[in-house]
Write a protein that holds these residues in place. Structure first.
Motif, mmCIF file in Angstrom:
data_model
loop_
_atom_site.group_PDB
_atom_site.id
_atom_site.type_symbol
_atom_site.label_atom_id
_atom_site.label_comp_id
_atom_site.label_asym_id
_atom_site.label_seq_id
_atom_site.Cartn_x
_atom_site.Cartn_y
_atom_site.Cartn_z
ATOM 1 N N ILE A 46 0.834 -1.199 0.000
ATOM 2 C CA ILE A 46 0.000 0.000 0.000
ATOM 3 C C ILE A 46 0.869 1.249 0.000
ATOM 4 O O ILE A 46 1.859 1.323 0.732
ATOM 5 N N LEU A 47 0.464 2.225 -0.795
ATOM 6 C CA LEU A 47 1.130 3.528 -0.824
ATOM 7 C C LEU A 47 0.227 4.561 -0.174
ATOM 8 O O LEU A 47 -0.950 4.682 -0.541
ATOM 9 N N LEU A 48 0.768 5.302 0.799
ATOM 10 C CA LEU A 48 0.038 6.411 1.410
ATOM 11 C C LEU A 48 0.402 7.684 0.671
ATOM 12 O O LEU A 48 1.578 8.058 0.609
ATOM 13 N N ASP A 49 -0.590 8.337 0.103
ATOM 14 C CA ASP A 49 -0.375 9.598 -0.593
ATOM 15 C C ASP A 49 0.252 10.610 0.368
ATOM 16 O O ASP A 49 0.071 10.518 1.583
ATOM 17 N N GLU A 50 0.948 11.593 -0.186
ATOM 18 C CA GLU A 50 1.702 12.506 0.669
ATOM 19 C C GLU A 50 0.833 13.361 1.578
ATOM 20 O O GLU A 50 1.312 13.848 2.595
ATOM 21 N N ILE A 51 -0.444 13.531 1.259
ATOM 22 C CA ILE A 51 -1.294 14.351 2.121
ATOM 23 C C ILE A 51 -2.025 13.548 3.192
ATOM 24 O O ILE A 51 -2.694 14.113 4.045
ATOM 25 N N VAL A 52 -1.873 12.229 3.173
ATOM 26 C CA VAL A 52 -2.499 11.377 4.190
ATOM 27 C C VAL A 52 -1.627 11.384 5.445
ATOM 28 O O VAL A 52 -0.395 11.321 5.368
ATOM 29 N N ASN A 53 -2.269 11.445 6.594
ATOM 30 C CA ASN A 53 -1.541 11.420 7.859
ATOM 31 C C ASN A 53 -0.761 10.109 7.964
ATOM 32 O O ASN A 53 -1.336 9.022 7.992
ATOM 33 N N LYS A 54 0.557 10.215 8.021
ATOM 34 C CA LYS A 54 1.420 9.031 8.010
ATOM 35 C C LYS A 54 1.287 8.179 9.277
ATOM 36 O O LYS A 54 1.718 7.031 9.303
ATOM 37 N N LYS A 55 0.656 8.692 10.306
ATOM 38 C CA LYS A 55 0.476 7.928 11.550
ATOM 39 C C LYS A 55 -0.426 6.717 11.355
ATOM 40 O O LYS A 55 -0.383 5.794 12.155
ATOM 41 N N ILE A 56 -1.227 6.703 10.291
ATOM 42 C CA ILE A 56 -2.104 5.537 10.096
ATOM 43 C C ILE A 56 -1.299 4.292 9.720
ATOM 44 O O ILE A 56 -1.797 3.181 9.833
ATOM 45 N N LYS A 57 -0.073 4.500 9.314
ATOM 46 C CA LYS A 57 0.782 3.368 8.908
ATOM 47 C C LYS A 57 0.881 2.320 10.017
ATOM 48 O O LYS A 57 0.789 1.130 9.763
ATOM 49 N N LEU A 67 -1.917 -0.202 10.216
ATOM 50 C CA LEU A 67 -2.056 -1.091 9.060
ATOM 51 C C LEU A 67 -0.900 -2.091 9.030
ATOM 52 O O LEU A 67 -0.379 -2.438 7.973
ATOM 53 N N SER A 68 -0.516 -2.566 10.184
ATOM 54 C CA SER A 68 0.687 -3.396 10.307
ATOM 55 C C SER A 68 0.597 -4.742 9.595
ATOM 56 O O SER A 68 1.613 -5.375 9.341
ATOM 57 N N GLU A 69 -0.621 -5.187 9.240
ATOM 58 C CA GLU A 69 -0.741 -6.449 8.521
ATOM 59 C C GLU A 69 -0.445 -6.293 7.029
ATOM 60 O O GLU A 69 -0.501 -7.260 6.278
ATOM 61 N N PHE A 70 -0.128 -5.069 6.604
ATOM 62 C CA PHE A 70 0.196 -4.776 5.208
ATOM 63 C C PHE A 70 1.591 -4.191 5.094
ATOM 64 O O PHE A 70 2.159 -3.736 6.074
ATOM 65 N N PHE A 122 2.720 -1.689 -6.369
ATOM 66 C CA PHE A 122 1.776 -1.372 -5.298
ATOM 67 C C PHE A 122 0.412 -1.866 -5.737
ATOM 68 O O PHE A 122 0.068 -1.836 -6.920
ATOM 69 N N GLU A 123 -0.385 -2.328 -4.789
ATOM 70 C CA GLU A 123 -1.721 -2.827 -5.090
ATOM 71 C C GLU A 123 -2.805 -1.806 -4.760
ATOM 72 O O GLU A 123 -3.897 -1.865 -5.320
ATOM 73 N N THR A 124 -2.493 -0.891 -3.841
ATOM 74 C CA THR A 124 -3.483 0.072 -3.364
ATOM 75 C C THR A 124 -2.814 1.410 -3.057
ATOM 76 O O THR A 124 -1.689 1.432 -2.555
ATOM 77 N N ILE A 125 -3.525 2.477 -3.348
ATOM 78 C CA ILE A 125 -3.122 3.824 -2.932
ATOM 79 C C ILE A 125 -4.201 4.348 -2.004
ATOM 80 O O ILE A 125 -5.387 4.294 -2.326
ATOM 81 N N ILE A 126 -3.778 4.843 -0.843
ATOM 82 C CA ILE A 126 -4.705 5.491 0.081
ATOM 83 C C ILE A 126 -4.451 6.992 -0.001
ATOM 84 O O ILE A 126 -3.315 7.443 0.156
ATOM 85 N N LEU A 141 -12.183 4.885 10.603
ATOM 86 C CA LEU A 141 -12.343 4.341 9.262
ATOM 87 C C LEU A 141 -11.440 3.155 8.977
ATOM 88 O O LEU A 141 -11.672 2.415 8.030
ATOM 89 N N ILE A 142 -10.417 2.962 9.771
ATOM 90 C CA ILE A 142 -9.418 1.913 9.507
ATOM 91 C C ILE A 142 -10.042 0.508 9.435
ATOM 92 O O ILE A 142 -9.775 -0.212 8.495
#
Length: 92
Positions: free
Chosen positions: A6-17, A20-23, A50-54, A89-90
């Motif tokens: 999964i790729l987190l877009d630059e404007i997404v809060n990186k703390k959600i990483k 999402l530890s199973e990914f 990458f399979e998904t972009i958030i 939302l996670i």
């Protein structure tokens, strides 16, 4: 064991990483892709398997023809980018 990449877009809060530890989750910054336009960023993500972009860019679907890319998109719609707003939302 295979993990979704999964790729987190630059404007997404990186703390959600950490929630999402199973990914396999990478930020745009970690990939050294800061400043890329959406089209270039999506193309690079597909090329790098990458399979998904958030993202939380709700205009993404109007800016790009998302159907032409072989990747999933998850757009987070919250009132702000605070982790407290994103966490509910996670699970979904």
């Amino acid at each position: 064991m295979l993990f979704m990449k999964i790729l987190l877009d630059e404007i997404v809060n990186k703390k959600i990483k950490k929630f999402l530890s199973e990914f396999q989750v990478f930020t745009v910054r970690e990939m050294n892709w800061l400043g890329k336009t959406n089209g270039d960023l999506i193309s690079q993500a597909v090329e790098d398997k990458f399979e998904t972009i958030i993202s939380n860019d709700t205009n993404l679907k109007f800016q790009q023809n998302l159907k032409k890319f072989d990747i999933y998109f998850i757009v987070i719609k919250t009132i702000d980018n605070n982790i407290e707003s994103i966490l509910p939302l996670i699970p979904s």
